[in-house]
Design a protein around this motif. Structure first.
Motif, PDB file in Angstrom:
ATOM      1  N   VAL A   1      13.255  20.579   2.356  1.00  0.00           N
ATOM      2  CA  VAL A   1      12.856  19.457   1.959  1.00  0.00           C
ATOM      3  C   VAL A   1      11.175  19.190   1.971  1.00  0.00           C
ATOM      4  N   GLN A   2      10.517  19.437   1.164  1.00  0.00           N
ATOM      5  CA  GLN A   2       8.944  19.033   1.438  1.00  0.00           C
ATOM      6  C   GLN A   2       8.523  17.949   0.410  1.00  0.00           C
ATOM      7  N   ILE A   3       8.069  17.019   1.317  1.00  0.00           N
ATOM      8  CA  ILE A   3       7.426  15.845   0.711  1.00  0.00           C
ATOM      9  C   ILE A   3       5.808  15.772   0.875  1.00  0.00           C
ATOM     10  N   ARG A   4       5.283  15.352  -0.268  1.00  0.00           N
ATOM     11  CA  ARG A   4       3.805  15.541  -0.101  1.00  0.00           C
ATOM     12  C   ARG A   4       3.310  14.298   0.848  1.00  0.00           C
ATOM     13  N   GLY A   5       2.572  14.714   1.787  1.00  0.00           N
ATOM     14  CA  GLY A   5       2.314  13.530   2.723  1.00  0.00           C
ATOM     15  C   GLY A   5       3.104  13.138   3.965  1.00  0.00           C
ATOM     16  N   ASP A   6       4.230  14.101   4.038  1.00  0.00           N
ATOM     17  CA  ASP A   6       4.913  14.017   5.078  1.00  0.00           C
ATOM     18  C   ASP A   6       5.328  15.359   5.819  1.00  0.00           C
ATOM     19  N   ILE A   7       4.551  16.058   6.431  1.00  0.00           N
ATOM     20  CA  ILE A   7       4.408  17.297   7.049  1.00  0.00           C
ATOM     21  C   ILE A   7       5.052  17.594   8.283  1.00  0.00           C
ATOM     22  N   ASP A   8       5.273  16.509   8.977  1.00  0.00           N
ATOM     23  CA  ASP A   8       5.710  16.696  10.297  1.00  0.00           C
ATOM     24  C   ASP A   8       7.485  16.201  10.412  1.00  0.00           C
ATOM     25  N   GLY A   9       8.045  16.715  11.614  1.00  0.00           N
ATOM     26  CA  GLY A   9       9.317  16.535  11.511  1.00  0.00           C
ATOM     27  C   GLY A   9      10.185  17.616  11.318  1.00  0.00           C
ATOM     28  N   THR A  10      11.362  17.468  10.986  1.00  0.00           N
ATOM     29  CA  THR A  10      12.530  18.640  10.724  1.00  0.00           C
ATOM     30  C   THR A  10      12.788  18.707   9.056  1.00  0.00           C
ATOM     31  N   ASN A  11      12.193  19.605   8.478  1.00  0.00           N
ATOM     32  CA  ASN A  11      12.345  19.582   6.945  1.00  0.00           C
ATOM     33  C   ASN A  11      13.578  20.337   6.364  1.00  0.00           C
ATOM     34  N   SER A  12      14.430  21.153   7.510  1.00  0.00           N
ATOM     35  CA  SER A  12      15.509  21.948   7.000  1.00  0.00           C
ATOM     36  C   SER A  12      16.581  21.747   7.945  1.00  0.00           C
ATOM     37  N   ASN A  13      17.603  22.268   7.389  1.00  0.00           N
ATOM     38  CA  ASN A  13      19.090  22.136   8.029  1.00  0.00           C
ATOM     39  C   ASN A  13      19.973  22.919   7.379  1.00  0.00           C
ATOM     40  N   SER A  14      20.751  23.457   8.031  1.00  0.00           N
ATOM     41  CA  SER A  14      21.899  24.413   7.534  1.00  0.00           C
ATOM     42  C   SER A  14      23.220  24.442   7.781  1.00  0.00           C
ATOM     43  N   ALA A  15      24.183  25.007   6.952  1.00  0.00           N
ATOM     44  CA  ALA A  15      25.534  24.936   7.543  1.00  0.00           C
ATOM     45  C   ALA A  15      26.293  25.985   6.898  1.00  0.00           C
ATOM     46  N   THR A  16      27.366  26.314   7.361  1.00  0.00           N
ATOM     47  CA  THR A  16      28.080  27.778   6.986  1.00  0.00           C
ATOM     48  C   THR A  16      29.315  27.451   5.970  1.00  0.00           C
ATOM     49  N   LEU A  17      29.275  28.067   5.022  1.00  0.00           N
ATOM     50  CA  LEU A  17      30.306  28.055   4.115  1.00  0.00           C
ATOM     51  C   LEU A  17      31.486  29.072   4.587  1.00  0.00           C
ATOM     52  N   VAL A  18      32.690  28.675   4.620  1.00  0.00           N
ATOM     53  CA  VAL A  18      33.903  29.378   4.720  1.00  0.00           C
ATOM     54  C   VAL A  18      34.836  29.523   3.673  1.00  0.00           C
ATOM     55  N   VAL A  19      34.914  30.649   2.812  1.00  0.00           N
ATOM     56  CA  VAL A  19      35.811  30.555   1.690  1.00  0.00           C
ATOM     57  C   VAL A  19      37.224  30.985   2.127  1.00  0.00           C
ATOM     58  N   LEU A  20      38.111  30.091   1.769  1.00  0.00           N
ATOM     59  CA  LEU A  20      39.468  30.308   2.279  1.00  0.00           C
ATOM     60  C   LEU A  20      40.381  31.067   0.927  1.00  0.00           C
TER      61      LEU A  20
ATOM     62  N   VAL B   1      30.296  23.343   9.522  1.00  0.00           N
ATOM     63  CA  VAL B   1      30.963  24.243   8.622  1.00  0.00           C
ATOM     64  C   VAL B   1      31.703  23.520   7.510  1.00  0.00           C
ATOM     65  N   TYR B   2      31.597  24.018   6.238  1.00  0.00           N
ATOM     66  CA  TYR B   2      32.373  23.699   5.113  1.00  0.00           C
ATOM     67  C   TYR B   2      33.207  24.814   4.744  1.00  0.00           C
ATOM     68  N   GLU B   3      34.612  24.222   4.502  1.00  0.00           N
ATOM     69  CA  GLU B   3      35.467  25.207   3.683  1.00  0.00           C
ATOM     70  C   GLU B   3      35.941  24.813   2.199  1.00  0.00           C
TER      71      GLU B   3
END
Length: 236
Positions: free
Chosen positions: A123-142, A29-31
């Motif tokens: 993120v997509q890198i040519r030649g590297d198709i395995d693993g975890t290629n994404s991640n996420s976070a929540t934005l809270v506007v104050l 989480v980011y604020e």
């Protein structure tokens, strides 16, 4: 033989861990204060040394778990340029990317309440198709509470039960409310024993002329505060 087999298995595990992309966002989480600029960092590691090409994409979606991803922008390497999606304000988003050093930070300018969303880095890198290629976070506007509205609900006559209500139409995180009062001579006084102050609603039971006075409600959160007042005159 068993020792050789164990060594082979361990090497396979090491190779499988290395030969895979991994995208990370440090916090969940980011604020950001309404109207400010903010950055959501995205870091990644790839098994490809000196990658020749890659694509970085940022998406957003409503906090509703069933919401679909909406593309914000796409960055291309080695061109080192990015395109903003047609339905997105091009002035509101940009990217600070360095593909060779695993950097893909999203920059959001002049954040608004509508930016209370989940943001995903892919993120997509040519030649590297395995693993975890994404991640996420929540934005809270104050957002600091807007000036609350104070109202009287009920008939302010001797012996009646009434409610004083206080509401800020805007506040993020949600506002907390507190009522205070002055008597007819403008002296501070303690809450009446039978009164309740909950969520901006001050409930007064069996009021008398002594209940008359000035009532002030303060609406506050971690960003700021605001208040409103009303004069209560209890008739016999």
């Amino acid at each position: 033989m068993e020792s050789s087999m164990l060594t082979f298995v361990l090497l396979c595990v090491v190779w499988s861990n290395v030969a895979a992309i991994e995208v990370k966002i440090p916090e969940q989480v980011y604020e950001a204060v309404n109207g400010s600029d903010t950055t959501i960092p995205c870091k990644f590691e790839t098994s490809v040394e000196n990658p020749q090409s890659g694509v970085i994409s940022w998406f957003r979606r409503d906090l509703n778990s069933s919401a679909r991803n909406e593309l914000i922008l796409t960055y291309y390497y080695p061109d080192k340029i990015f395109d903003v999606a047609e339905n997105v304000d091009a002035k509101g988003f940009s990217i600070d990317a360095d593909l060779l050093n695993g950097k893909a930070d999203l920059i959001i300018k002049n954040v608004e309440m509508e930016d209370n969303m989940i943001f995903e880095c892919r993120v997509q890198i040519r030649g590297d198709i395995d693993g975890t290629n994404s991640n996420s976070a929540t934005l809270v506007v104050l957002v600091a509470p807007s000036t609350p509205i104070c109202e009287v609900q009920g008939n302010p006559k001797n012996g009646e039960d009434i409610k004083l209500t206080c509401v800020s139409n805007e506040a993020s995180p949600p506002a907390e409310y507190k009522w205070q009062s002055l008597d007819a001579q403008n002296n501070p006084r303690d809450p009446e024993p039978k009164s309740t102050d909950n969520g901006g609603v001050l409930s007064l039971f069996g009021i008398t002329t002594d209940t008359s006075g000035t009532y002030t409600c303060t609406s506050s959160n971690k960003v700021g505060s605001a208040s409103c007042s009303l004069t209560l005159s209890v008739t016999p």
